[in-house]
Design an enzyme around this catalytic site. Structure first.
Site, short mmCIF file in Angstrom:
data_model
loop_
_atom_site.label_atom_id
_atom_site.label_comp_id
_atom_site.label_asym_id
_atom_site.label_seq_id
_atom_site.Cartn_x
_atom_site.Cartn_y
_atom_site.Cartn_z
N ARG A 1 -3.25 5.00 7.00
CA ARG A 1 -1.58 4.02 7.25
C ARG A 1 -1.02 4.43 8.58
O ARG A 1 -0.96 5.36 9.18
CB ARG A 1 -0.36 4.36 6.56
CG ARG A 1 -0.65 4.03 5.14
CD ARG A 1 0.10 4.06 4.09
NE ARG A 1 -0.42 3.95 3.28
CZ ARG A 1 -0.36 4.86 1.96
NH1 ARG A 1 0.78 5.76 2.53
NH2 ARG A 1 -1.08 4.82 0.90
N TYR B 1 -1.51 9.82 -11.03
CA TYR B 1 -2.43 9.37 -10.73
C TYR B 1 -3.50 10.29 -11.16
O TYR B 1 -3.43 11.41 -10.84
CB TYR B 1 -2.24 10.22 -8.89
CG TYR B 1 -1.80 9.22 -8.12
CD1 TYR B 1 -2.00 7.71 -8.31
CD2 TYR B 1 -0.81 9.25 -6.71
CE1 TYR B 1 -1.68 7.10 -7.04
CE2 TYR B 1 0.14 8.16 -6.24
CZ TYR B 1 -0.30 7.13 -6.10
OH TYR B 1 0.06 6.20 -5.15
N LYS C 1 -2.89 0.01 -13.03
CA LYS C 1 -2.15 -1.07 -12.33
C LYS C 1 -2.83 -0.72 -11.07
O LYS C 1 -3.65 0.14 -10.49
CB LYS C 1 -0.86 0.00 -11.53
CG LYS C 1 -0.14 -0.13 -10.37
CD LYS C 1 1.74 0.63 -10.31
CE LYS C 1 2.38 -0.14 -8.73
NZ LYS C 1 1.18 0.96 -7.50
N ARG D 1 -0.84 -0.95 1.09
CA ARG D 1 -1.10 0.08 1.82
C ARG D 1 -1.96 1.08 1.62
O ARG D 1 -2.57 2.13 1.73
CB ARG D 1 0.25 0.90 1.21
CG ARG D 1 1.76 0.60 1.59
CD ARG D 1 3.11 1.12 0.49
NE ARG D 1 2.97 2.80 0.78
CZ ARG D 1 3.77 3.30 1.93
NH1 ARG D 1 4.78 2.30 2.67
NH2 ARG D 1 4.32 4.99 1.51
N HIS E 1 -0.05 -2.49 -4.01
CA HIS E 1 -0.47 -1.53 -3.77
C HIS E 1 0.84 -1.57 -2.10
O HIS E 1 0.86 -0.85 -1.73
CB HIS E 1 -1.14 0.23 -3.09
CG HIS E 1 -0.92 1.27 -3.58
ND1 HIS E 1 -1.72 2.28 -4.69
CD2 HIS E 1 0.15 2.18 -2.96
CE1 HIS E 1 -0.58 3.38 -4.54
NE2 HIS E 1 -0.20 4.07 -3.60
N GLN F 1 3.74 7.22 -14.08
CA GLN F 1 2.97 6.53 -13.38
C GLN F 1 1.88 7.80 -12.92
O GLN F 1 2.57 8.94 -12.44
CB GLN F 1 3.09 5.86 -12.67
CG GLN F 1 1.91 6.01 -11.34
CD GLN F 1 1.35 6.53 -10.20
OE1 GLN F 1 2.61 7.52 -9.39
NE2 GLN F 1 1.01 6.38 -9.48
N THR G 1 -2.66 4.19 -12.32
CA THR G 1 -3.00 3.57 -10.34
C THR G 1 -4.27 3.93 -10.07
O THR G 1 -4.81 4.71 -9.67
CB THR G 1 -1.56 4.00 -9.65
OG1 THR G 1 -0.50 4.67 -10.01
CG2 THR G 1 -2.23 3.53 -7.95
N TYR H 1 6.75 5.11 7.25
CA TYR H 1 6.66 5.41 5.92
C TYR H 1 6.89 4.87 4.67
O TYR H 1 5.85 4.80 4.06
CB TYR H 1 7.09 7.11 5.16
CG TYR H 1 6.66 7.68 4.33
CD1 TYR H 1 5.26 7.91 3.84
CD2 TYR H 1 7.40 7.72 2.97
CE1 TYR H 1 4.47 7.86 2.31
CE2 TYR H 1 7.29 7.63 1.78
CZ TYR H 1 5.72 7.87 1.09
OH TYR H 1 5.49 8.16 -0.25
C1 FNR Z 1 4.11 3.58 -3.80
N1 FNR Z 1 3.72 2.57 -4.29
C2 FNR Z 1 3.26 3.29 -4.98
N2 FNR Z 1 2.43 3.14 -6.09
C3 FNR Z 1 2.12 4.50 -6.99
O1 FNR Z 1 1.31 4.13 -7.91
N3 FNR Z 1 2.16 5.11 -7.24
C4 FNR Z 1 2.62 5.45 -5.88
O2 FNR Z 1 3.55 6.98 -6.22
C5 FNR Z 1 3.34 4.60 -5.19
N4 FNR Z 1 3.85 5.24 -3.96
C6 FNR Z 1 4.59 4.37 -3.41
C7 FNR Z 1 4.77 5.30 -1.98
C8 FNR Z 1 5.82 3.92 -1.06
C9 FNR Z 1 6.56 4.66 0.30
C10 FNR Z 1 5.66 2.41 -1.68
C11 FNR Z 1 6.43 1.95 -0.26
C12 FNR Z 1 5.06 2.16 -2.48
C13 FNR Z 1 3.32 1.52 -4.46
C14 FNR Z 1 4.43 0.89 -5.11
O3 FNR Z 1 4.50 1.16 -6.69
C15 FNR Z 1 4.41 -0.62 -5.33
O4 FNR Z 1 2.98 -1.16 -5.69
C16 FNR Z 1 4.61 -1.86 -3.66
O5 FNR Z 1 5.25 -0.86 -3.60
C17 FNR Z 1 4.86 -2.71 -4.64
O6 FNR Z 1 5.12 -3.78 -3.40
P1 FNR Z 1 6.46 -3.83 -2.57
O7 FNR Z 1 7.46 -4.45 -3.25
O8 FNR Z 1 6.58 -2.24 -1.40
O9 FNR Z 1 6.95 -5.05 -1.49
#
Ligand code: FNR
Length: 380
Positions: A174, A139, A261, A288, A285, A137, A165, A33
């Site tokens: 995923r 949603y 974002k 993801r 993101h 943040q 976001t 995850y």
């Molecule tokens: C996220 N990200 C994310 N972004 C956001 O705006 N709200 C969220 O709830 C989440 N949840 C989330 C969960 C997990 C497990 C991951 C790995 C990422 C995205 C996060 O804010 C960010 O954009 C990325 O994680 C940046 O990339 P790196 O540093 O993980 O490579």
């Protein structure tokens, strides 16, 4: 006689080492995850590749002696380092109590902590743990009433910065999560039970703490609604109507600073600035969402060129070291957010991990600044 302090002092070497340790310490479905991304995970690889192929400009015979000054200003505040913790949903899956550990580490370090809508503790509790350093943040989900209530709660809790976001019009596909049958609430298949038995420290800590839940959204849940897949939960809470009109409404509603974002396109960046955003966060993101998304680092220069001079830009995605942070700033970022490494840190070391990661990244950044002949982060 008094025993010596038995608290383990931890000395992780790098975010990569933390990832390795996290992988062996937590169940496979939880690691997947955290570590996984959309589709074939090309966007996630691309984010990393952009950093590995970018070089810094070494300069010599400057500032070899004094420690470089890592402090900076962003969104009207002073920070001790130019990076912070990106919003990370469901972090309690990496380690129980992760959100609180993030908030406390950021507050102590003088760096921002972004509390996500899908936090595993309430935004009120997390705000209290990082009263000077936290941002919220948002949603935008299917229900405008819930969105309004979340904004009102964030305001009442004292948050002054809201990140909206925008890159989740649909939940990311995923594959690792789908293959693992990972959903909420957690279901315990034979495979999951075996996974848990192999990772007793995580299992015991989670039992003690209670299974992770989306604490901010719990008040809106219909009792007895039953199990839904994570994709369904995420879809309802993160993929509501969000367009420039709705963003404009949020702009008028929110008195504090507003960050958009998930910007990856120069035209969208210009639109965001025109729509009254106080900053944008260039982000895919973490790869993801859209597997075909470009690397944030690659699109940053074009985005910088498309927004008004001095418009604040943050970047996240693929940042794994202090050198990466400097590369992002050289490419035009005013600030950098780090995602997965903080989850690896807490999975690897528990509540002490995030603080240790701040140290690792800050020390790497300081060394990189020295080796590129910089005394501080001012431009020019
Ligand atoms: C996220 N990200 C994310 N972004 C956001 O705006 N709200 C969220 O709830 C989440 N949840 C989330 C969960 C997990 C497990 C991951 C790995 C990422 C995205 C996060 O804010 C960010 O954009 C990325 O994680 C940046 O990339 P790196 O540093 O993980 O490579």
């Amino acid at each position: 006689p008094r025993m010596t302090d038995r608290r383990k002092t931890i000395s992780p070497i790098s975010s990569h080492d933390m990832r390795k340790r996290a992988r062996s310490r937590i169940p496979r479905f939880a690691f997947d995850y955290v570590d996984g991304a959309a589709g074939e995970e090309n966007a996630a690889c691309r984010s990393r590749a952009a950093f590995t192929r970018t070089c810094l400009r070494p300069r010599i015979l400057v500032n070899s002696e004094s420690r470089a000054d890592l402090s900076c200003r962003f969104l009207g505040r002073s920070w001790s380092v130019p990076f912070g913790i990106a919003p990370l949903g469901l972090p309690g899956l990496a380690w129980p109590g992760a959100d609180l550990a993030f908030a406390r580490a950021a507050e102590a370090f003088g760096a921002p902590y972004v509390c996500p809508t899908p936090a595993t503790q309430t935004l009120e509790a997390l705000r209290a743990a990082a009263p000077k350093r936290s941002m919220f943040q948002l949603y935008v989900g299917a229900s405008p009433d819930i969105t309004e209530d979340l904004i009102a709660r964030a305001e009442a809790a004292g948050f002054d910065t809201l990140l909206v976001t925008a890159d989740v019009p649909r939940p990311g596909k995923r594959l690792r999560d789908l293959r693992n049958g990972f959903g909420l609430p957690l279901r315990f298949s034979a495979g999951t039970l075996l996974d848990l038995a192999r990772h007793p420290a995580w299992a015991i800590a989670t039992l003690r703490h209670g299974a992770p839940r989306l604490a901010n959204l719990a008040p809106y849940a219909r009792p007895g609604a039953g199990a839904r897949t994570l994709a369904q939960v995420m879809a309802a809470q993160s993929s509501g109507r969000l367009d420039w009109d709705v963003f404009g409404q949020i702009r008028r509603r929110w008195k504090g600073r507003l960050v958009l974002k998930g910007v990856l396109d120069a035209e969208d960046a210009a639109l965001a600035a025109a729509a009254g955003a106080d900053a944008i966060q260039v982000s895919s993101h973490g790869g993801r969402q859209l597997d075909g998304a470009p690397a944030p680092l690659d699109v940053l220069p074009a985005i910088r060129a498309a927004v008004p001079e001095g418009f604040p830009i943050a970047l996240d995605g693929g940042v794994r070291s202090g050198e990466d942070i400097l590369k992002a700033m050289d490419a035009g970022a005013d600030f950098v957010f780090v995602g997965r490494p903080f989850l690896y840190a807490v999975a690897a070391y528990g509540p002490e991990g995030p603080r240790a990661l701040f140290d690792v990244l800050a020390n790497e950044l300081e060394a990189a600044m020295a080796m590129t002949g910089r005394k501080d982060l001012s431009r020019g």
